[in-house]
Design an enzyme around this catalytic site. Structure first.
Site, PDB file in Angstrom:
ATOM      1  N   GLU A  58      10.804   9.585  42.115  1.00  0.00           N
ATOM      2  CA  GLU A  58      10.894  10.152  40.751  1.00  0.00           C
ATOM      3  C   GLU A  58      11.321   9.057  39.769  1.00  0.00           C
ATOM      4  OE1 GLU A  58      13.487  13.644  40.121  1.00  0.00           O
ATOM      5  OE2 GLU A  58      13.988  12.769  38.177  1.00  0.00           O
TER       6      GLU A  58
ATOM      7  N   CYS B 240      18.857  18.398  36.697  1.00  0.00           N
ATOM      8  CA  CYS B 240      18.275  19.737  36.768  1.00  0.00           C
ATOM      9  C   CYS B 240      19.379  20.764  37.039  1.00  0.00           C
ATOM     10  CB  CYS B 240      17.263  19.724  37.900  1.00  0.00           C
ATOM     11  SG  CYS B 240      16.669  21.319  38.321  1.00  0.00           S
TER      12      CYS B 240
END
Ligand code: SF4
Length: 270
Positions: free
Chosen positions: A128, A192
């Site tokens: 990521e 997140c």
């Protein structure tokens, strides 16, 4: 023995979405299906996908018949240059990038367009982060620890984002140090919420239970991080990938066991 399962254990939204996309395509697609890297960091799920003809590749050169293949970009996303290269090769690309990762990519893109340089707080090796760095177009750096902040020289315009699965405490510590050096930095906490909630629940559980079992791939960074967090509160913490890992554990001393699992661990393993 009481066994308590964390409410936040297992697949997060982005991973569930990616797995659903792939399984859905597999139902009606006649072309060969590949994922760009393992779809999720869970060896047992990868085996299951392989049994349905879905194979992970590391390099597009591994696909010989590109006109008869579909390549799925996993939830971590990829760098724009890499996407361009894949499309130019003739492969059909299906994007399963998590929308929350897409949001971080868009922050980076917007700010580099406004002449900011970008600090990504995350693990250098994580795909990521690699993808995010690509969005900074040569104006990004990765910071993985508070010590690395000391080497930072601060430009006028700096934007800070986080890898979505960073540990919140570690991120805050790094950001506090960055603020001392770059008071003008624009900070985005892009961790997140599913990660935050999972980590908070594990920390609370680890303080209450006699032992903690954290279920997930040994290659899953977010599962390992969860186990590390639990371990800080509860030394009797075990990272379990498959039932075989439980064979050597003496359950005798434990009356209450807490169970949680990483974002890439399917329910059938939990
Ligand atoms: Fe998306 Fe969050 Fe899951 Fe990462 S942890 S894939 S950002 S839902």
């Amino acid at each position: 023995m009481e066994v308590k399962l964390a409410k936040t254990a297992g697949f997060c939204m982005g991973v569930r979405r990616a797995v659903d996309i792939v399984l859905d395509i597999a139902q009606h697609e006649t072309r060969r299906i590949y994922t760009y890297g393992p779809l999720i960091h869970n060896p047992q799920t990868i085996e299951l996908l392989k049994s349905r003809g879905i194979r992970p590749i590391e390099n597009i050169e591994e696909i010989k018949d590109k006109n008869n293949a579909i390549l799925i970009v996993r939830a971590h996303g990829i760098a724009p240059a890499e996407r361009k290269k894949i499309k130019a090769s003739g492969l059909k690309v299906v994007d399963a990038t998590c929308p929350k990762v897409g949001y971080v990519q868009s922050i980076i893109k917007k700010h580099t367009g406004l002449d900011y340089s970008v600090i990504i707080v995350g693990d250098r090796e994580h795909p990521e982060v690699d993808g995010l760095l690509g969005y900074a177009g040569g104006r990004g750096i990765i910071i993985s620890s508070p010590e690395e902040v000391d080497k930072l020289s601060c430009n006028e315009k700096v934007c800070v984002v986080a890898q979505t699965t960073q540990n919140l405490d570690d991120y805050n510590e790094i950001v506090d140090k960055i603020k001392q050096i770059c008071p003008q930095a624009v900070i985005f906490n892009t961790i997140c919420s599913s990660t935050e909630q999972r980590q908070a629940e594990v920390t609370a559980m680890a303080g209450e239970m006699d032992a903690m079992f954290i279920v997930g791939g040994k290659n899953s960074a977010n599962t390992r991080r969860l186990a590390d967090l639990a371990q800080k509160k509860q030394p009797a913490t075990f990272h379990i990938e498959t039932p075989a890992d439980m064979g050597k554990i003496d359950f005798g001393p434990y009356n209450r066991i807490g169970v949680s699992a990483g974002a890439s661990t399917p329910n059938w393993i939990i």
